[in-house]
Enzyme design. Structure first.
Site, PDB file in Angstrom:
ATOM      1  N   ASP A   1      -2.199   4.052  -4.578  1.00  0.00           N
ATOM      2  CA  ASP A   1      -2.917   3.145  -3.652  1.00  0.00           C
ATOM      3  C   ASP A   1      -2.301   1.891  -3.345  1.00  0.00           C
ATOM      4  O   ASP A   1      -2.043   1.518  -2.387  1.00  0.00           O
ATOM      5  CB  ASP A   1      -4.167   3.127  -4.081  1.00  0.00           C
ATOM      6  CG  ASP A   1      -5.148   2.337  -3.061  1.00  0.00           C
ATOM      7  OD1 ASP A   1      -5.254   2.627  -1.842  1.00  0.00           O
ATOM      8  OD2 ASP A   1      -5.938   1.313  -3.608  1.00  0.00           O
TER       9      ASP A   1
ATOM     10  N   HIS B   1       0.784  -1.152  -0.008  1.00  0.00           N
ATOM     11  CA  HIS B   1      -0.135   0.048   0.001  1.00  0.00           C
ATOM     12  C   HIS B   1       0.948   1.232  -0.126  1.00  0.00           C
ATOM     13  O   HIS B   1       1.872   1.358   0.678  1.00  0.00           O
ATOM     14  CB  HIS B   1      -0.914   0.057   1.119  1.00  0.00           C
ATOM     15  CG  HIS B   1      -1.646   1.153   1.334  1.00  0.00           C
ATOM     16  ND1 HIS B   1      -2.994   1.188   0.389  1.00  0.00           N
ATOM     17  CD2 HIS B   1      -1.934   2.140   2.163  1.00  0.00           C
ATOM     18  CE1 HIS B   1      -3.648   2.385   0.726  1.00  0.00           C
ATOM     19  NE2 HIS B   1      -2.890   3.021   1.733  1.00  0.00           N
TER      20      HIS B   1
ATOM     21  N   GLY C   1       2.638   5.184   4.473  1.00  0.00           N
ATOM     22  CA  GLY C   1       2.153   5.826   5.689  1.00  0.00           C
ATOM     23  C   GLY C   1       0.570   5.389   5.745  1.00  0.00           C
ATOM     24  O   GLY C   1      -0.090   4.589   5.137  1.00  0.00           O
ATOM     25  N   ASP C   2       0.049   5.644   6.873  1.00  0.00           N
ATOM     26  CA  ASP C   2      -1.406   5.036   7.149  1.00  0.00           C
ATOM     27  C   ASP C   2      -2.312   5.696   6.279  1.00  0.00           C
ATOM     28  O   ASP C   2      -2.079   6.830   5.786  1.00  0.00           O
ATOM     29  CB  ASP C   2      -1.547   5.568   8.614  1.00  0.00           C
ATOM     30  CG  ASP C   2      -0.944   4.818   9.711  1.00  0.00           C
ATOM     31  OD1 ASP C   2      -0.455   3.798   9.492  1.00  0.00           O
ATOM     32  OD2 ASP C   2      -0.681   5.417  10.846  1.00  0.00           O
ATOM     33  N   SER C   3      -3.365   5.337   6.148  1.00  0.00           N
ATOM     34  CA  SER C   3      -4.465   5.446   5.453  1.00  0.00           C
ATOM     35  C   SER C   3      -5.155   6.940   5.948  1.00  0.00           C
ATOM     36  O   SER C   3      -5.222   7.145   6.918  1.00  0.00           O
ATOM     37  CB  SER C   3      -5.723   4.753   5.598  1.00  0.00           C
ATOM     38  OG  SER C   3      -6.975   5.032   4.447  1.00  0.00           O
ATOM     39  N   GLY C   4      -4.911   8.107   4.787  1.00  0.00           N
ATOM     40  CA  GLY C   4      -5.765   9.344   5.314  1.00  0.00           C
ATOM     41  C   GLY C   4      -4.438  10.344   5.375  1.00  0.00           C
ATOM     42  O   GLY C   4      -4.666  11.394   6.011  1.00  0.00           O
ATOM     43  N   VAL C   5      -3.224   9.591   5.723  1.00  0.00           N
ATOM     44  CA  VAL C   5      -2.252  10.728   5.984  1.00  0.00           C
ATOM     45  C   VAL C   5      -1.707  11.570   4.954  1.00  0.00           C
ATOM     46  O   VAL C   5      -0.972  12.665   5.404  1.00  0.00           O
ATOM     47  CB  VAL C   5      -1.032   9.921   6.443  1.00  0.00           C
ATOM     48  CG1 VAL C   5       0.034   9.428   5.047  1.00  0.00           C
ATOM     49  CG2 VAL C   5      -0.079  10.560   7.340  1.00  0.00           C
ATOM     50  N   GLY C   6      -2.132  11.560   3.730  1.00  0.00           N
ATOM     51  CA  GLY C   6      -1.807  12.601   2.801  1.00  0.00           C
ATOM     52  C   GLY C   6      -0.807  11.989   1.529  1.00  0.00           C
ATOM     53  O   GLY C   6      -0.303  12.820   1.093  1.00  0.00           O
ATOM     54  N   LYS C   7      -0.921  10.714   1.632  1.00  0.00           N
ATOM     55  CA  LYS C   7       0.068  10.232   0.380  1.00  0.00           C
ATOM     56  C   LYS C   7      -0.322  10.652  -0.853  1.00  0.00           C
ATOM     57  O   LYS C   7       0.488  10.885  -1.748  1.00  0.00           O
ATOM     58  CB  LYS C   7       0.047   8.780   0.602  1.00  0.00           C
ATOM     59  CG  LYS C   7       0.504   8.077   1.882  1.00  0.00           C
ATOM     60  CD  LYS C   7       0.559   6.631   1.801  1.00  0.00           C
ATOM     61  CE  LYS C   7      -0.637   5.969   1.550  1.00  0.00           C
ATOM     62  NZ  LYS C   7      -1.683   6.339   2.789  1.00  0.00           N
ATOM     63  N   SER C   8      -1.516  10.421  -1.227  1.00  0.00           N
ATOM     64  CA  SER C   8      -2.072  10.678  -2.692  1.00  0.00           C
ATOM     65  C   SER C   8      -2.039  12.226  -2.952  1.00  0.00           C
ATOM     66  O   SER C   8      -1.776  12.810  -4.047  1.00  0.00           O
ATOM     67  CB  SER C   8      -3.419  10.181  -2.852  1.00  0.00           C
ATOM     68  OG  SER C   8      -3.397   8.767  -2.919  1.00  0.00           O
TER      69      SER C   8
ATOM     70  N   GLU D   1      -6.700   8.638  -6.390  1.00  0.00           N
ATOM     71  CA  GLU D   1      -7.514   8.864  -5.762  1.00  0.00           C
ATOM     72  C   GLU D   1      -7.292  10.003  -4.818  1.00  0.00           C
ATOM     73  O   GLU D   1      -6.620   9.832  -3.843  1.00  0.00           O
ATOM     74  CB  GLU D   1      -8.242   7.596  -4.937  1.00  0.00           C
ATOM     75  CG  GLU D   1      -9.519   7.831  -4.313  1.00  0.00           C
ATOM     76  CD  GLU D   1      -9.591   6.581  -3.411  1.00  0.00           C
ATOM     77  OE1 GLU D   1     -10.637   6.873  -2.421  1.00  0.00           O
ATOM     78  OE2 GLU D   1      -9.351   5.512  -3.326  1.00  0.00           O
TER      79      GLU D   1
ATOM     80  N   ARG E   1      16.651  14.151  12.986  1.00  0.00           N
ATOM     81  CA  ARG E   1      17.177  15.523  12.893  1.00  0.00           C
ATOM     82  C   ARG E   1      18.181  15.725  12.178  1.00  0.00           C
ATOM     83  O   ARG E   1      18.368  16.348  11.000  1.00  0.00           O
ATOM     84  CB  ARG E   1      17.142  16.353  14.121  1.00  0.00           C
ATOM     85  CG  ARG E   1      15.696  16.410  14.992  1.00  0.00           C
ATOM     86  CD  ARG E   1      15.932  17.234  15.992  1.00  0.00           C
ATOM     87  NE  ARG E   1      15.930  18.621  15.451  1.00  0.00           N
ATOM     88  CZ  ARG E   1      15.934  19.741  16.300  1.00  0.00           C
ATOM     89  NH1 ARG E   1      15.998  19.806  17.587  1.00  0.00           N
ATOM     90  NH2 ARG E   1      15.889  20.967  15.802  1.00  0.00           N
TER      91      ARG E   1
END
Length: 312
Positions: A178, A139, A154-161, A203, A244
């Site tokens: 996706d 994913h 990253g987790d779903s909804g984190v802003g990858k797309s 998406e 850092r």
């Protein structure tokens, strides 16, 4: 997940001409290795890998030309086994009539190539390795950034797309959104591509599915790409400590290939697209021999030495 490839698909992906065996193009290839008959032409068949694609060039056909038609037919019939997927003759060489006859009798496709034998061998091997290699799906989003394959996870909804979309607007190219199909091209190369049903699509929550090639043109997409770097997006919290200086490089092993990974905190006001661009540029600089962390540590060491001398 094992894959299979037919001779029909091989012909479609190349410029090979089908001499005989059009009706047998659905035969499957199970090995990525190619065999050039050598000692078999002298009658030695103890270790003949008949299950591989058989390739003949100028050397093989020149040797066959010294035989009588009867001798050639005997050898060709022994070469044409039930499990043999196909024969390829390179350099536009006209195949011996005995090979044509033996292929017809055994139901084996006989193909003719225009390129040099070594080039044909390389092209067919690359095609078979890409199609028959073990594949896994992950994913994430794969984007070509400055020629570097960056896999954003990253987790779903984190802003990858959304990050990928901004990168596309800045002139970079989408490979997959996706879901990414990954396979090992060689010992040090991991390749990624989109499943056919998701190719060129992205998406965006609140908008839906968009066709990137239709909206941005053919230059905004890419069929497949090497994976050079993983950028993992994580929601920022006070408790989580992020690197850092970048001195501790994390490596992730996927299909026996080690890929460097960095974790980027996601926080309001951070421009993730620019951060991904900088990560790709920094990785390229490292591969070319320049490491900003080493430069910083060297400057810091020189500063400490200079202050020590002043105190003395």
């Amino acid at each position: 997940m094992a894959n299979s490839v037919t001779i029909r698909e091989l012909v479609k992906a190349t410029t090979f001409k089908v001499i005989v065996g059009e009706e047998f193009l659905n035969k499957e290839v199970t090995s990525t290795e190619i065999h050039r008959p050598g000692v078999e032409l002298t009658g030695y068949f103890n270790f003949y890998p008949s299950w591989r694609v058989q390739l003949m060039g100028q050397t093989e056909t020149s040797f066959l030309a010294r035989m009588s038609p009867e001798e050639r037919l005997v050898i060709m019939r022994r070469l044409c086994q039930t499990e043999t997927p196909c024969f390829i003759v390179a350099r536009r060489i006209e195949p011996p009539v005995e090979l044509i006859k033996a292929c017809q009798e055994a139901g084996i496709p006989l193909l003719q190539a225009t390129l040099k034998t070594t080039r044909v061998s390389s092209n067919v091997t690359n095609f078979l390795e890409s199609r028959l290699a073990e594949r896994i799906s992950m994913h994430g989003v794969l984007v070509d950034v400055f020629g570097m394959g960056v896999m954003i996870t990253g987790d779903s909804g984190v802003g990858k797309s959304e990050t990928a979309l901004e990168l596309i607007q800045k002139g970079h190219r989408l490979v997959a959104d996706d879901r990414i199909d990954l396979y090992q091209h060689d010992d040090d190369t991991l390749m990624g591509e989109a499943p056919s049903i998701l190719r060129h699509l992205i998406e965006i929550r609140g908008i839906g599915i968009m066709d990137v090639m239709t909206l941005f043109g053919a230059g905004a997409v890419k069929q497949s790409n090497e994976v050079n770097l993983i950028v993992n997006l994580e929601l920022w919290t006070k408790e989580k400590k992020f690197e850092r200086l970048g001195s501790d490089e994390e490596l992730v092993t996927i299909l026996d290939v080690q890929i460097p990974k960095i974790s980027v905190p996601v926080k309001t006001g951070r421009n993730l697209a620019i951060i991904v661009e900088m990560a790709a540029m920094n990785y390229r600089a490292k591969t070319m021999g320049y490491n900003a962390v080493e430069t910083f540590e060297r400057n810091l060491e020189n500063l400490i030495k200079e202050n020590s001398r002043k105190e003395l």
